[in-house]
Every structure is written in C-alpha cells, then in structure tokens.
Write an enzyme that holds these catalytic residues in place. Sequence first.
Site, PDB file in Angstrom:
ATOM      1  N   CYS A 398       6.044   6.252  -3.059  1.00 22.37           N
ATOM      2  CA  CYS A 398       7.333   5.997  -3.707  1.00 22.37           C
ATOM      3  C   CYS A 398       8.294   7.155  -3.439  1.00 22.37           C
ATOM      4  CB  CYS A 398       7.114   5.723  -5.188  1.00 22.37           C
ATOM      5  SG  CYS A 398       8.418   4.695  -5.874  1.00 22.37           S
ATOM      6  N   HIS A 525       3.151   1.511  -5.216  1.00 22.25           N
ATOM      7  CA  HIS A 525       2.127   2.399  -5.790  1.00 22.25           C
ATOM      8  C   HIS A 525       0.744   1.776  -5.588  1.00 22.25           C
ATOM      9  CE1 HIS A 525       4.787   5.167  -8.054  1.00 22.25           C
ATOM     10  NE2 HIS A 525       5.613   4.141  -7.989  1.00 22.25           N
ATOM     11  N   GLU A 527      -2.045   3.016  -5.901  1.00 24.88           N
ATOM     12  CA  GLU A 527      -3.063   3.557  -6.817  1.00 24.88           C
ATOM     13  C   GLU A 527      -3.401   2.604  -7.958  1.00 24.88           C
ATOM     14  OE1 GLU A 527      -0.017   4.771  -6.385  1.00 24.88           O
ATOM     15  OE2 GLU A 527       0.886   5.528  -8.240  1.00 24.88           O
TER      16      GLU A 527
HETATM   17  N1  GLN Z   1      12.956   8.101  -8.212  1.00 22.82           N
HETATM   18  C1  GLN Z   1      12.655   7.201  -7.150  1.00 22.82           C
HETATM   19  C2  GLN Z   1      13.294   5.835  -7.360  1.00 22.82           C
HETATM   20  O1  GLN Z   1      13.685   5.489  -8.443  1.00 22.82           O
HETATM   21  C3  GLN Z   1      11.184   7.077  -6.944  1.00 22.82           C
HETATM   22  C4  GLN Z   1      10.481   6.430  -8.103  1.00 22.82           C
HETATM   23  C5  GLN Z   1       8.990   6.625  -8.069  1.00 22.82           C
HETATM   24  O2  GLN Z   1       8.478   7.467  -7.342  1.00 22.82           O
HETATM   25  N2  GLN Z   1       8.265   5.875  -8.873  1.00 22.82           N
HETATM   26  O3  GLN Z   1      13.403   5.074  -6.423  1.00 22.82           O
END
Ligand code: GLN
Length: 606
Positions: A398, A525, A527
């Site tokens: 992310c 994600h 995970e």
């Molecule tokens: N801050 C970034 C976004 O909003 C990444 C978010 C995250 O890593 N969950 O896109």
Amino acid sequence: MKYVLVTGGVVSGLGKGVTASSIGLLLKACGLRVTSIKIDPYLNTDAGTMSPFEHGEVFVLDDGGEVDLDLGNYERFLDIKLTRDNNITTGKIYQYVIDKERRGDYLGKTVQVVPHITDAIQEWIERVAKVPVDGQEGPADVCVIELGGTIGDIESMPFIEALGQFSYRVGPGNFCLIHVSLVPVLNVVGEQKTKPTQHSVRGLRRLGLTPNILACRSTKALEENVKGKLAQFCHVPAENIVTLYDVPNIWHIPLLLKDQKAHEAILKGLNLLGVAREPELKEWTARTKVFDKLHIPVTIAMVGKYTGLSDSYLSVLKALLHASVACHRKLIVKWVAASELEDVAAEEAPDVYKAAWDCLKGADGVLVPGGFGDRGVQGKILAAKYAREKNVPFLGICLGMQIAVIEFARSVLGLHDADSTEFDPETTNPCVIFMPEGSKTHMGGTMRLGSRRTYFNVSACTSAKLYGNVSFVDERHRHRYEVNPNIISHLENAGLSFVGRDETGQRMEIVELPSHPFFVGVQFHPEFKSRPGKPSALFLGLIAAACGRLETVLHDNGHVKRSVSNGMSNGHTMVRMCKNGGTMKSANGSVNGVYRNGNGVHLEGN
Ligand code: GLN
C-alpha cells in the site's frame, strides 16, 4: 445454533482472543462448522478511526469492514471470512437503536438500556450467527462469542445483561460459558493463588452468568489441590478447569486445550457429545512442531513508523511468519524506524542513524508496510532506493508500493519533486494521486475498502507465478491514493512494470521491477488473507527470495495451475515443496518459537 461465550476476568491481556480462536479451532477439528462474533464494548462504531499505535492494527475484511484485530485471529485460526457485523461495538448497537427511535419504531415508548439495547444485542447475535462464513451453505453449528474487556467493567454491563438473558432464552445445552482468568504465582513461595479467579467468578454470578468452564492462565499447569479449591469455590467441576500455561508459541494453545480434554467439557455443555468426532489436528500439530524447531534465520527489516507495539502490524508479522514456517526458516524481524534513516537523523543523532542503517543493511529482505501521514516517508523512500539499487528482496504494501513508485520517479526519471498529493498537494509531479471510486464531491467514505479484483496483464511476471499462474486475484484494500495513471507509460519505459491492474486498467495494483531479483509493490494488503499453512503468495515470494530460494518456489509453483484464485490457495503445495524440494535444509534444532528482536518486541504464532 449452539453458542460458546468467552469472557475474561481479573486483568486484561490474558489472551482471551487467542483462547476463543483456539476453542473455535478445536471445535472445528471435531467436525463442527464454527463462526464467531467479537464484542467490543467501546463507543467507536468500528476500529477504522482508532490509532493502530494505541489499539493495535485495524483489520480489514472482504466486505470492507474495519474491525478489531481479534477478528484476524479468528479468520487465521478457523480459515473463515467474517463480515463487519461479526464485530459488535457499543457504538453500533446504540446507533441502531437511536436510528430506530428516530424512525418512530418504538411507538412512543421510553427507549431504555433494558430492554431496548439488550434486545438489540440479542437480535444482532442471532442474526449474525446464522451468516455462513466458511464458504459452505447454511448456518454454522457453533458460534463462539468473545466479550472484550474484563468482567466488572462499566461499559460491558449492557452486554452482560443481554448475554444473561440470552443464555436463559436459548437454554441449557445450547450455551456454554468459558471464563478466562488468571492464577498468579507469588514468587516468594511459588504458590498458585486462586483468590482473584474466585472473585471474578463471583462477579460473573452476581451479573447473572454461570461459568461452565474455567480457563486459567498461569505460568505452569495448575496443581490438583489448586484445581480442587477452584472447583469448590467457583462451583465448576475440576474436569472443566483447564490451564493455559506458558507455551513457546500460540499455535500450541489449541493442542493444550485438546490435551486437557476441553472439547469434551464444551461438547458436553452443548449436548454435542454424540455428534462430534475426536479432534483431528494432525496437520496443525505437525506445523507447530516445525515452528518450534526452526533455527536457520531469515531476517526481514520492517521499515515503518517506530512502534513498541508489535500489534500495530500484527497481520503483516503473521503473514511473514506463515511464509517463514513454510520455508523452514526462523523469522527475525528487525524494526527500523523510517525517520531514523533520514539525513536529518544523521545530523541530530548520528548513532541512531548508523544503527538504523546497519539494521537495514543486515537484513535479508526489506518490507515497507502500509501507513498514513507523512512521518518517515523520506526514510521509507531511502529504504526502497537501497533495496532497489542493492538487489535486496523488497515488498512494499500500500503506502510501501506508493513510496517505491515515487522513489523510482525521482531517481530514475529524474523527477526530483515527484510525490504523492497526500504529502505534497502542490507538487508539479504528482506520482500518486487521490482517485476516489465514487463521487469526488461526496463527503466522507472516500476510502477504497475491502476486496477488489486485480487482473494480471503480464502473465509471466513473478507475482502471477507466485499466485499459481492465475489470471486474477481478490485481495483486500484500505487506501485513498493511487499511482497516477498518466505517468505509467513513462515509468514503464524506464523499466518499472505494472503487472496487475483493476478491471478498468486505470488503477495500478501490482508493480514489479523485472531487472531485480524480487522487487514487488502492491496497492492491496495481502497480509489479511494469509493463514497458517496457507501463506500469502507475495509474502512467500519475499521470504523465499530473502533466503535465496525464489527460483525453486517459482519452478515448483509452475506445476500448480488454477483457474480461480482466492489469493491464498497455493499454500499447502508450497509447504510440501519446501519440505521435500531438496534444497531446503530440514530443521533439527531445539530453539523455541518466541523470537525477540533488539527492541524487545516479540513475535509468536497464529
Ligand atoms: N496513505 C495511503 C493512502 O491512503 C496508503 C494507505 C495504506 O497504506 N493503507 O492511499
């Protein structure tokens, strides 16, 4: 439907969530279908607004629910997919009742905690318990309900009252209460003290709930006379008292419960003795033994905001662990505070700066997890640059993917002010931009949350091979910003490859650097869908690359073809491959499974 309620007494942090998940797993091993509900008596409607550095990570579900991390324990242990309604909070219940009141549904009555809030809690439990979560049709056989907090807390009172009424309504034989308590040992005399448990059981009874089973946390197994005393004072038969003593890793807990025949006590309480079979935990036991004996290390540097609370990145740690066990490696996680890698740190605290860089350079692989806000972003960019230039295996999740793309644009395309508009709204080279799925004018709810599909547009890429040569994967998201589609062609011409995209082709989901041994960034994600014995494909890739075995994994995985992937379907194959592949050394040490790193943060199973 049968219900198992797990409550906690004496102190918080007894591992009630892990105990409840282990009970679920044990019942599943007896051939029953199990679902679960977690009750959090706080006023937040969900965990989405809670700081992971205070409360632990925000776990994300397929349906986009942002929930308590205990739901992650349930999903991992039971291999199920829960819904947002499986996490009940005081906020949700009050919101539901107040909305009803505003609609006039209470027909002019005075709306009160008893019966309106307590009725709403019971209806919610009954409704959600029926939702299938294991991919099969029809409701599960047993619903494990975990009540957060400790007996006696003011905020859990309405739930206790509701559960007391509920147990009476569903009747004996359909409801089993397991109270998790603490039996401390006084160092001077080494005596196991029962008084705190006696008091907490008395508290439960005063509130209208009678425990069927006591699960006592203690350093060692309870002595027989201590069990006898507890039985006498708490009115719980001695055979229904189990000890959860200290174990090397939490995969042992279900085995501990099985050895003490907890399943028999529960099945008896639920009138299921004739229906269920003897628990079948062969695979689980074998994996736990493998975990216990791992001794060849694999070191991963986690470059994030500094945190003393390992729960802030719990699912990432679990996913690393699942992959390491599959590769027969002992996972060592080195925490690197991203801000300590930055140039300012070199001036202000040179020792800290040097230690952070030494840590990063000593790792076999680098992982930059998700995050919000600009603290440490520069340090994360430096870590990605280091991994890219030095051919060190890298996984960016992310925010970790976004910073890898920014780094590439700055260093390779020479766009020195390339940035995300999250950190620099005025940048002339917006590499990562706000791309809401819905209306741009709609206020609130702009986060892209939950399961979305990623299609591989390059089938020969590392990620597609790791996922088992599938054409798409479904993974969970939690973000607002995305890689700017307008700069993709520039980045691709310079060597970065966007191998996975959404159905429109406009949202970049997976990026790879084909010229690098393992450099992968993902907008989702992975995970959250990793399971013991079914490690997430990309985590497996990182760990395999970090121990120099990626080619073997990819080669063996090439023989596994699947038409549909849920993003985690290939775990078993890979575990077997690692064991028998010939290149992996078999583990034969006797090191236990609790790992400590330099910061004293320890990492266990699950
Ligand atoms: N801050 C970034 C976004 O909003 C990444 C978010 C995250 O890593 N969950 O896109």
